[in-house]
Scaffold this motif. Structure first.
Motif, mmCIF file in Angstrom:
data_model
loop_
_atom_site.group_PDB
_atom_site.id
_atom_site.type_symbol
_atom_site.label_atom_id
_atom_site.label_comp_id
_atom_site.label_asym_id
_atom_site.label_seq_id
_atom_site.Cartn_x
_atom_site.Cartn_y
_atom_site.Cartn_z
ATOM 1 N N SER A 234 0.925 -1.297 -0.058
ATOM 2 C CA SER A 234 -0.024 -0.141 -0.066
ATOM 3 C C SER A 234 0.806 1.199 -0.054
ATOM 4 N N GLU A 235 2.040 1.266 0.475
ATOM 5 C CA GLU A 235 2.996 2.390 0.478
ATOM 6 C C GLU A 235 4.385 1.885 0.683
ATOM 7 N N LEU A 236 5.405 2.633 0.295
ATOM 8 C CA LEU A 236 6.625 2.298 0.504
ATOM 9 C C LEU A 236 7.126 3.652 1.180
ATOM 10 N N GLN A 237 7.617 3.297 2.548
ATOM 11 C CA GLN A 237 8.209 4.456 3.367
ATOM 12 C C GLN A 237 9.694 4.399 3.300
ATOM 13 N N ILE A 238 10.542 5.594 3.127
ATOM 14 C CA ILE A 238 11.708 5.861 3.149
ATOM 15 C C ILE A 238 12.345 6.664 4.311
ATOM 16 N N TRP A 239 12.648 5.955 5.259
ATOM 17 C CA TRP A 239 12.951 6.865 6.628
ATOM 18 C C TRP A 239 14.174 7.322 6.464
ATOM 19 N N LYS A 240 14.352 8.733 6.789
ATOM 20 C CA LYS A 240 15.702 9.234 6.806
ATOM 21 C C LYS A 240 15.703 9.994 8.377
ATOM 22 N N GLU A 241 16.566 11.246 8.294
ATOM 23 C CA GLU A 241 16.655 12.128 9.521
ATOM 24 C C GLU A 241 15.970 13.497 9.188
ATOM 25 N N VAL A 242 15.233 13.429 8.268
ATOM 26 C CA VAL A 242 14.422 14.717 8.071
ATOM 27 C C VAL A 242 13.146 14.491 8.048
ATOM 28 N N ASP A 243 12.189 15.669 7.939
ATOM 29 C CA ASP A 243 10.986 15.489 8.122
ATOM 30 C C ASP A 243 10.307 15.247 6.716
ATOM 31 N N GLY A 244 10.775 15.419 5.766
ATOM 32 C CA GLY A 244 10.410 15.300 4.392
ATOM 33 C C GLY A 244 11.024 16.051 3.298
ATOM 34 N N ILE A 245 10.396 16.462 2.190
ATOM 35 C CA ILE A 245 11.092 17.777 1.451
ATOM 36 C C ILE A 245 10.258 18.816 1.599
ATOM 37 N N PHE A 246 11.092 19.962 1.605
ATOM 38 C CA PHE A 246 10.576 21.137 1.887
ATOM 39 C C PHE A 246 10.738 22.204 0.594
ATOM 40 N N THR A 247 10.134 23.061 0.770
ATOM 41 C CA THR A 247 10.090 24.110 -0.424
ATOM 42 C C THR A 247 11.542 24.992 -0.599
ATOM 43 N N ALA A 248 12.315 24.621 0.136
ATOM 44 C CA ALA A 248 13.756 25.007 0.013
ATOM 45 C C ALA A 248 14.387 24.385 1.209
ATOM 46 N N ASP A 249 15.822 24.595 1.211
ATOM 47 C CA ASP A 249 16.469 23.806 2.360
ATOM 48 C C ASP A 249 16.522 24.903 3.629
ATOM 49 N N PRO A 250 15.663 24.529 4.772
ATOM 50 C CA PRO A 250 15.537 25.308 5.978
ATOM 51 C C PRO A 250 16.906 25.617 6.694
ATOM 52 N N ARG A 251 17.782 25.013 6.041
ATOM 53 C CA ARG A 251 19.190 25.316 6.825
ATOM 54 C C ARG A 251 19.507 26.736 6.269
ATOM 55 N N LYS A 252 19.080 27.077 5.088
ATOM 56 C CA LYS A 252 19.504 28.232 4.518
ATOM 57 C C LYS A 252 18.310 29.206 4.096
ATOM 58 N N VAL A 253 17.333 28.746 4.241
ATOM 59 C CA VAL A 253 15.882 29.475 4.162
ATOM 60 C C VAL A 253 15.011 29.303 5.347
ATOM 61 N N PRO A 254 15.007 30.236 6.260
ATOM 62 C CA PRO A 254 14.207 30.054 7.604
ATOM 63 C C PRO A 254 12.686 29.864 7.069
ATOM 64 N N THR A 255 12.345 30.641 6.004
ATOM 65 C CA THR A 255 10.779 30.386 5.870
ATOM 66 C C THR A 255 10.439 29.148 4.970
ATOM 67 N N ALA A 256 11.124 28.208 4.870
ATOM 68 C CA ALA A 256 10.779 27.139 4.247
ATOM 69 C C ALA A 256 9.579 26.376 4.696
ATOM 70 N N ARG A 257 8.749 25.605 4.036
ATOM 71 C CA ARG A 257 7.640 24.463 4.430
ATOM 72 C C ARG A 257 7.790 23.625 4.147
ATOM 73 N N LEU A 258 7.356 22.632 4.780
ATOM 74 C CA LEU A 258 7.199 21.187 4.462
ATOM 75 C C LEU A 258 6.430 20.759 3.566
ATOM 76 N N ILE A 259 6.803 20.236 2.390
ATOM 77 C CA ILE A 259 5.737 19.856 1.173
ATOM 78 C C ILE A 259 4.749 18.605 1.752
ATOM 79 N N SER A 260 3.476 18.696 1.881
ATOM 80 C CA SER A 260 2.738 17.384 2.157
ATOM 81 C C SER A 260 2.901 16.428 0.873
#
Length: 621
Positions: free
Chosen positions: A342-368
């Motif tokens: 039903s789903e493939l889960q790839i577990w990393k040390e990050v919450d997911g994919i963001f609109t930009a790299d939050p380490r460099k862009v403080p206003t980046a948002r998580l993409i659902s």
């Protein structure tokens, strides 16, 4: 004795004729006929740092209500150089180094000091030439010390009698690859002893680690004798990392009350398939057959939770050459296809994919939710998402891929959804996504996002650094088709991958990664000079704006480049893909962070009334 060409297998492998008995009260996979398979892939860093958390907070929360299959990469170390895969590659290289002659070295080839370390104590570390213990060896348990005597007597190796007693003391020092194998052994022993409390389980995994490292030493001794490691042999060496990681993970899961079963895949590809397939690029039929075989192997585990090696054995032309070091992700995708998960889960040390790299862009948002095409573009241009070929295997069978954070298991993560569903969703959606994902939940979520769908904004902006730009102007001795043909044939000979290209009849600008090395780059430029004058610009970066919605966004290119101009960011070259979901330009690397923030604020910010929280502070593309 183990054959040097056959890796040792755990007694708990699904291929064993007598699988282990299941102790009472162990949690098993759901027996509900309606329960779907859920494939969870854990990367090397997760397995190395968070193995206990994986067992207690992730697998334990899924296993009773789902059919869970786990795929593990080789364990990462405290540094990248100490990662298991890197250490295995180092050991392979060290085995082929010529042995330096010393005053006390009278061996002529047949009987060499290469074999001495195999027959010393193993539980407490391999002894050095003067008989002292390695200071780097991990502390040993009493049972481990009692078992270490099993290798104290001489054993014939490949038909040769090993050195013993005074002969060993007179020999030259132990070869470098013995020390590297010791590092691999110590890392896994320390991990097992720090995570497992059951003495019987600990004793069994310690034996497995010791046996695996003995096999590796034997294999490398054989390689040193014949002075060769074939691509297939190198694959077997690399695959040991996944086998050891999965054995340790299996032991940790059983220690935490989960009925796990180690599943090794080194023989999953049948000999007939190996002989029939060509040495060239493997076709989709090969991967379809492999997915079917993976599904059948895992279903044989019954109610137990399979812990599957990401390494899936020898393939025609070598696994490393055909797939590369991302074969574990590919294996998990093929397993998901074979199980109709039903789903493939790839577990990393990050919450997911963001609109930009939050380490460099403080206003980046998580993409659902994101489409496969968008995720592929982000991967090509600097964001470590999932390899496009891996995505293709799951998405073509309508299996969603979810990126999740090991340190934040309750987070929704980012879903890479099949195109029809992903296109209906907005990347700015913050509605919770049920797990595992279903077509019904995707449809319901799409209906809830009508308002967000109308707000057409790009999906993400990313940066790829360490770029070189090559500009070639025709010397006018050749017509345009000859000019371009000469350039592309030169690039092909040097194996250069071009990230961006802009052409006219007499001019070509190319952006390539700065990874060729100075000597190779100088030779490449010398060859390109035959086609025209060449100029080189180093310390550049590729800035890419990605989004499927951009196809219908009039003026987005103008807004992007106007924003950069107002921010005094100089543009070296511009390129837009035929898919119209990616607009890229090359800028000076020193302006990369500034450009990211400017474009994110100008092109990806949504209106205040639609703005939501960032969702997480953890991320790394």
């Amino acid at each position: 004795m183990l054959s040097p060409s056959t890796p040792p297998s755990s007694g708990s492998s699904s291929s064993s004729s007598s699988p282990p008995k299941t102790p009472p009260n162990l949690h098993q996979n759901s027996q509900d006929p309606a329960a779907k398979w859920l494939v969870q892939k854990f990367g090397g860093t997760s397995v190395g740092k968070f193995a206990v958390k994986i067992a207690e907070d992730i697998v334990a929360n899924y296993v009773d209500n789902h059919k869970v299959a786990i795929v593990c990469s080789a364990r990462s170390g405290s540094t990248k150089a100490l990662g298991t895969t890197n250490l295995l590659l180092r050991a392979a290289s060290e085995a082929l180094k010529p042995k330096a002659k010393t005053a006390g070295d009278s061996s002529s080839g047949a009987v060499t000091p290469v074999s001495r370390g195999i027959f010393g104590s193993r539980g407490g570390g391999t002894t050095s030439g003067n008989g002292s213990d390695h200071s780097s060896s991990p502390p040993t348990s009493p049972k481990a010390r009692s078992r270490s005597s099993r290798s104290s007597s001489p054993i014939p190796l490949f038909g040769f009698t090993p050195l013993n007693g005074s002969s060993r003391q007179a020999s030259s020092k132990v070869p470098d690859f013995y020390k590297t194998v010791d590092l691999i052994r110590d890392e896994h022993l320390i991990a097992a002893r720090g995570a497992i409390s059951d003495p019987e389980i600990l004793e069994e995994i310690e034996d497995e680690i010791e046996n695996d490292c003995d096999w590796l030493r034997n294999f490398l001794v054989a390689a040193k004798i014949i002075d060769e490691i074939s691509p297939r042999s190198r694959d077997s060496i690399i695959g040991l990392g996944e086998r050891m990681a999965c054995k340790v993970m299996t032991a940790i899961l059983r220690d935490r009350g989960i009925d796990a079963e180690y599943v090794s895949l080194e023989d999953i590809v049948p000999e007939s398939e190996l002989e029939a397939a060509s040495e060239g690029t493997l076709g989709q039929d090969f991967y379809d057959n492999l997915a079917k075989a993976l599904g059948e192997r895992v279903r044989d585990c019954g109610p137990r939770v399979p812990v599957v090696t990401g390494f899936f054995g020898p393939v025609p032309g070598s696994l490393l050459r055909q797939v590369g070091r991302g074969y574990t992700d590919l294996c998990s995708a093929l397993l998901a296809v074979g199980l109709k998960a039903s789903e493939l889960q790839i577990w990393k040390e990050v919450d997911g994919i963001f609109t930009a790299d939050p380490r460099k862009v403080p206003t980046a948002r998580l993409i659902s939710v994101i489409s496969p095409d968008e995720a592929a573009e982000l991967t090509y241009y600097g964001s470590e998402v999932v390899h496009p070929f891996t995505m293709e295997q799951a998405i073509r069978k309508k299996i969603p891929i979810r990126i999740k954070n090991v340190e934040n298991p309750r987070g929704g993560g980012t879903v890479i959804a099949p195109d029809a569903e992903a296109e209906a969703l907005s990347p700015t959606s913050t509605n919770p996504l049920p797990e595992p994902l279903s077509y019904q939940s995707l449809h319901e979520l799409a209906l809830l996002n009508d308002e967000h769908k109308r707000k057409r904004v790009p999906t993400a902006v990313t940066i790829k650094e360490h770029i070189i730009v090559l500009n070639i102007n025709s010397n006018r001795k050749s017509v345009s088709h000859g000019f371009l043909a000469g350039i592309f044939s030169t690039l092909d000979r040097f194996g250069v991958v071009v990230d961006l290209i802009s052409t006219s009849e007499v001019h070509v600008s190319m952006a390539i990664e700065d990874g060729l090395g100075k000597k190779v780059l100088d030779r490449l430029i010398k060859e390109l000079h035959k086609s025209g004058t060449v100029s080189v610009h180093s310390d550049m970066a590729i800035l890419s704006l990605v989004g499927k919605q951009m196809r219908n966004m009039v003026g987005i290119s103008g807004r992007m480049f106007t924003t950069l101009a107002k921010g005094n960011v100089n543009i070296e070259m511009i390129s837009q893909g035929a898919s119209e979901i990616n607009i890229s330009c090359v800028i000076d690397a020193r302006d990369a962070v500034k450009a990211l923030n400017l474009i994110h604020q100008s092109c990806l910010q949504i209106k205040p009334e639609g703005e939501q929280g960032r969702g997480s502070l953890y991320f790394s593309f």
